[in-house]
Motif scaffolding. Structure first.
Motif, PDB file in Angstrom:
ATOM      1  N   ALA A  87     -33.378  13.994 -32.134  1.00 26.90           N
ATOM      2  CA  ALA A  87     -34.550  14.284 -32.965  1.00 26.90           C
ATOM      3  C   ALA A  87     -34.141  14.870 -34.312  1.00 26.90           C
ATOM      4  CB  ALA A  87     -35.488  15.235 -32.222  1.00 26.90           C
ATOM      5  N   GLU A  88     -33.121  15.735 -34.310  1.00 22.55           N
ATOM      6  CA  GLU A  88     -32.631  16.332 -35.550  1.00 22.55           C
ATOM      7  C   GLU A  88     -32.079  15.264 -36.494  1.00 22.55           C
ATOM      8  OE1 GLU A  88     -29.208  19.543 -36.971  1.00 22.55           O
ATOM      9  OE2 GLU A  88     -30.100  19.715 -34.977  1.00 22.55           O
ATOM     10  N   GLU A  89     -31.529  14.194 -35.903  1.00 20.98           N
ATOM     11  CA  GLU A  89     -30.978  13.093 -36.695  1.00 20.98           C
ATOM     12  C   GLU A  89     -32.014  12.007 -36.962  1.00 20.98           C
ATOM     13  OE1 GLU A  89     -27.692  13.017 -37.979  1.00 20.98           O
ATOM     14  OE2 GLU A  89     -28.042  15.104 -37.452  1.00 20.98           O
ATOM     15  N   GLY A  90     -33.286  12.266 -36.605  1.00 18.30           N
ATOM     16  CA  GLY A  90     -34.356  11.331 -36.910  1.00 18.30           C
ATOM     17  C   GLY A  90     -34.505  10.182 -35.936  1.00 18.30           C
ATOM     18  N   GLN A  91     -34.019  10.322 -34.710  1.00 20.05           N
ATOM     19  CA  GLN A  91     -34.091   9.240 -33.724  1.00 20.05           C
ATOM     20  C   GLN A  91     -34.787   9.752 -32.476  1.00 20.05           C
ATOM     21  OE1 GLN A  91     -34.580   6.306 -32.320  1.00 20.05           O
ATOM     22  NE2 GLN A  91     -32.754   5.504 -33.371  1.00 20.05           N
ATOM     23  N   ALA A  92     -35.906   9.103 -32.112  1.00 22.48           N
ATOM     24  CA  ALA A  92     -36.656   9.525 -30.932  1.00 22.48           C
ATOM     25  C   ALA A  92     -36.096   8.941 -29.647  1.00 22.48           C
ATOM     26  CB  ALA A  92     -38.127   9.119 -31.077  1.00 22.48           C
ATOM     27  N   ASP A  93     -35.406   7.809 -29.749  1.00 22.05           N
ATOM     28  CA  ASP A  93     -34.853   7.130 -28.582  1.00 22.05           C
ATOM     29  C   ASP A  93     -33.431   7.640 -28.344  1.00 22.05           C
ATOM     30  OD1 ASP A  93     -33.583   5.290 -26.851  1.00 22.05           O
ATOM     31  OD2 ASP A  93     -34.916   3.675 -27.469  1.00 22.05           O
ATOM     32  N   VAL A  94     -33.254   8.428 -27.278  1.00 27.05           N
ATOM     33  CA  VAL A  94     -31.956   9.051 -27.017  1.00 27.05           C
ATOM     34  C   VAL A  94     -30.885   8.014 -26.728  1.00 27.05           C
ATOM     35  CG1 VAL A  94     -30.692  10.639 -25.506  1.00 27.05           C
ATOM     36  CG2 VAL A  94     -33.028  11.185 -26.217  1.00 27.05           C
ATOM     37  N   ARG A  99     -25.991   5.102 -28.574  1.00 23.04           N
ATOM     38  CA  ARG A  99     -25.307   3.841 -28.869  1.00 23.04           C
ATOM     39  C   ARG A  99     -24.930   3.743 -30.346  1.00 23.04           C
ATOM     40  NH1 ARG A  99     -29.544   1.639 -25.848  1.00 23.04           N
ATOM     41  NH2 ARG A  99     -30.436   0.755 -27.741  1.00 23.04           N
ATOM     42  N   ASP A 100     -25.857   4.150 -31.222  1.00 22.75           N
ATOM     43  CA  ASP A 100     -25.636   3.978 -32.657  1.00 22.75           C
ATOM     44  C   ASP A 100     -24.765   5.064 -33.258  1.00 22.75           C
ATOM     45  OD1 ASP A 100     -27.256   1.792 -32.460  1.00 22.75           O
ATOM     46  OD2 ASP A 100     -28.964   2.638 -33.545  1.00 22.75           O
ATOM     47  N   THR A 101     -24.811   6.266 -32.688  1.00 26.53           N
ATOM     48  CA  THR A 101     -24.170   7.408 -33.332  1.00 26.53           C
ATOM     49  C   THR A 101     -22.990   7.961 -32.557  1.00 26.53           C
ATOM     50  OG1 THR A 101     -26.324   8.011 -34.274  1.00 26.53           O
ATOM     51  CG2 THR A 101     -24.609   9.689 -34.339  1.00 26.53           C
ATOM     52  N   SER A 122     -18.063  10.191 -32.684  1.00 29.05           N
ATOM     53  CA  SER A 122     -19.285  10.154 -33.485  1.00 29.05           C
ATOM     54  C   SER A 122     -19.101   9.130 -34.588  1.00 29.05           C
ATOM     55  CB  SER A 122     -19.558  11.544 -34.080  1.00 29.05           C
ATOM     56  OG  SER A 122     -20.564  11.477 -35.059  1.00 29.05           O
ATOM     57  N   ASN A 123     -19.949   8.117 -34.637  1.00 30.03           N
ATOM     58  CA  ASN A 123     -19.744   6.990 -35.539  1.00 30.03           C
ATOM     59  C   ASN A 123     -20.287   7.165 -36.944  1.00 30.03           C
ATOM     60  OD1 ASN A 123     -18.547   5.569 -33.469  1.00 30.03           O
ATOM     61  ND2 ASN A 123     -20.377   4.411 -32.942  1.00 30.03           N
ATOM     62  N   LEU A 124     -21.441   7.767 -37.089  1.00 27.81           N
ATOM     63  CA  LEU A 124     -22.155   7.655 -38.357  1.00 27.81           C
ATOM     64  C   LEU A 124     -22.260   8.950 -39.147  1.00 27.81           C
ATOM     65  CD1 LEU A 124     -25.124   5.406 -37.197  1.00 27.81           C
ATOM     66  CD2 LEU A 124     -22.994   4.719 -38.259  1.00 27.81           C
ATOM     67  N   PRO A 151     -26.718  -9.322 -43.092  1.00 26.58           N
ATOM     68  CA  PRO A 151     -28.017  -8.653 -42.925  1.00 26.58           C
ATOM     69  C   PRO A 151     -27.904  -7.552 -41.888  1.00 26.58           C
ATOM     70  CG  PRO A 151     -28.005 -10.810 -41.875  1.00 26.58           C
ATOM     71  CD  PRO A 151     -26.758 -10.723 -42.698  1.00 26.58           C
ATOM     72  N   ARG A 152     -28.581  -6.441 -42.122  1.00 25.93           N
ATOM     73  CA  ARG A 152     -28.451  -5.279 -41.237  1.00 25.93           C
ATOM     74  C   ARG A 152     -29.764  -5.025 -40.529  1.00 25.93           C
ATOM     75  NH1 ARG A 152     -28.893   0.436 -41.132  1.00 25.93           N
ATOM     76  NH2 ARG A 152     -27.128   1.421 -40.115  1.00 25.93           N
ATOM     77  N   LEU A 153     -29.707  -4.956 -39.212  1.00 24.35           N
ATOM     78  CA  LEU A 153     -30.877  -4.579 -38.442  1.00 24.35           C
ATOM     79  C   LEU A 153     -31.011  -3.072 -38.487  1.00 24.35           C
ATOM     80  CD1 LEU A 153     -30.260  -6.863 -35.334  1.00 24.35           C
ATOM     81  CD2 LEU A 153     -31.661  -7.349 -37.350  1.00 24.35           C
ATOM     82  N   ALA A 154     -32.230  -2.581 -38.623  1.00 24.99           N
ATOM     83  CA  ALA A 154     -32.455  -1.140 -38.782  1.00 24.99           C
ATOM     84  C   ALA A 154     -31.843  -0.377 -37.624  1.00 24.99           C
ATOM     85  CB  ALA A 154     -33.948  -0.845 -38.881  1.00 24.99           C
ATOM     86  N   GLY A 155     -30.906   0.525 -37.970  1.00 22.70           N
ATOM     87  CA  GLY A 155     -30.324   1.415 -36.978  1.00 22.70           C
ATOM     88  C   GLY A 155     -29.302   0.778 -36.061  1.00 22.70           C
ATOM     89  N   VAL A 156     -28.956  -0.514 -36.282  1.00 23.37           N
ATOM     90  CA  VAL A 156     -28.025  -1.194 -35.392  1.00 23.37           C
ATOM     91  C   VAL A 156     -26.973  -1.922 -36.213  1.00 23.37           C
ATOM     92  CG1 VAL A 156     -27.767  -2.902 -33.546  1.00 23.37           C
ATOM     93  CG2 VAL A 156     -29.844  -1.526 -33.680  1.00 23.37           C
TER      94      VAL A 156
END
Length: 279
Positions: A87-94, A99-101, A122-124, A151-156
């Motif tokens: 949530a602090e990083e702006g992502q509601a889906d844990v 996976r992304d971070t 930690s990736n990002l 092309p970049r998919l949002a958050g992926v």
């Protein structure tokens, strides 16, 4: 001083680097999540004033632990802490956040590693921290001579792969642009290095609008990333005084591209020994 040799830094809210305190990202010594700790460093005193782990909640002030953090051997507490971190990083889906971070790991695997005391990559963080004002997706107009980013998919991460020499050269130039801007200044020698790299591929010099903090997910993945990673390392060592923030950018690109991090460390030691002459 920070607890890691490779911090990522930016000015603290009350001023810029130098006489004023500044913030760095370092690995958490307790939960072992990479770049999870925000330290406020006093450059005059050469030490951290305070720190907070965004994952486990451990807080240190004046060298004393003031909050121990969540119990890492309690799965429910760990999952709640992961949710707060996301949530602090702006992502509601844990799960997506992990996976992304957190190195492409599942939330269950992250929780397992935390409980077992194993490192969590930690990736990002390096890109979000160094380039906080940069849009997460989309790119400015670029010269036609440079192949457009994937092309970049949002958050992926797209992880679209390429072996086309011109596309690979364009990816390499933009990745090196991210290295150049990581320490807050771009030198003439760095621009000349990248322009020589492009000229060798038959491409025009780097456009000003391309000199920004490109994220790995905005670019295609080189089929063979080794030459690109080596070119990025040569840029880091160009002036004989490698900057730790630039190194972290190279490391994050290598991780995103699936380049073995142990091999990267070996290459780094080789460059350190040779002090990488200009290409």
């Amino acid at each position: 001083m920070p607890e890691t040799p490779d911090p990522v830094s930016r000015p603290a809210a009350n001023g810029g680097p130098g006489a004023d305190p500044f913030e760095v990202l370092v690995d958490c010594p307790r939960c072992r999540v990479e770049a999870a700790v925000v330290e406020v460093v006093d450059p005059a005193a050469g030490r951290a004033l305070e720190s907070r782990c965004r994952m486990c909640g451990r807080r240190v002030r004046g060298g004393e632990v003031v909050e121990a953090g969540v119990p890492l051997d309690e799965p429910a507490a760990v999952r709640a802490a992961l949710a707060r971190f996301a949530a602090e990083e702006g992502q509601a889906d844990v799960d997506r956040f992990c996976r992304d971070t957190l190195g492409g790991l599942s939330a269950d695997e992250v929780a397992r590693r935390l409980g077992a005391g194993e490192p969590v990559p930690s990736n990002l963080d390096v890109f979000a921290w160094l380039f906080p004002g940069m849009a997460a997706a989309g790119a400015p107009a670029v010269r036609a001579e440079l192949a457009p980013p994937a092309p970049r998919l949002a958050g992926v991460f797209t992880h679209q792969r390429t072996r086309d020499p011109r596309e690979v050269a364009g990816v390499a130039a933009r990745a090196m642009a991210a290295v150049m801007v990581a320490d807050g200044r771009v030198t003439e020698a760095e621009r000349a290095y990248v322009d020589r790299f492009l000229a060798a591929a038959g491409l025009a010099p780097l456009a000003d609008e391309d000199v920004r903090g490109w994220r790995p997910g905005e670019l295609a993945v080189p089929e063979d990333p080794r030459p690109v990673v080596e070119a990025m390392l040569r840029l880091v060592f160009l002036d004989g005084d490698p900057d730790p923030t630039e190194w972290r950018v190279v490391r994050e690109y290598a991780r995103s591209w699936g380049y073995p991090l142990q091999r990267l460390e070996d290459e780094r030691r080789r460059f350190e020994a040779a002090l990488a002459p200009a290409w």
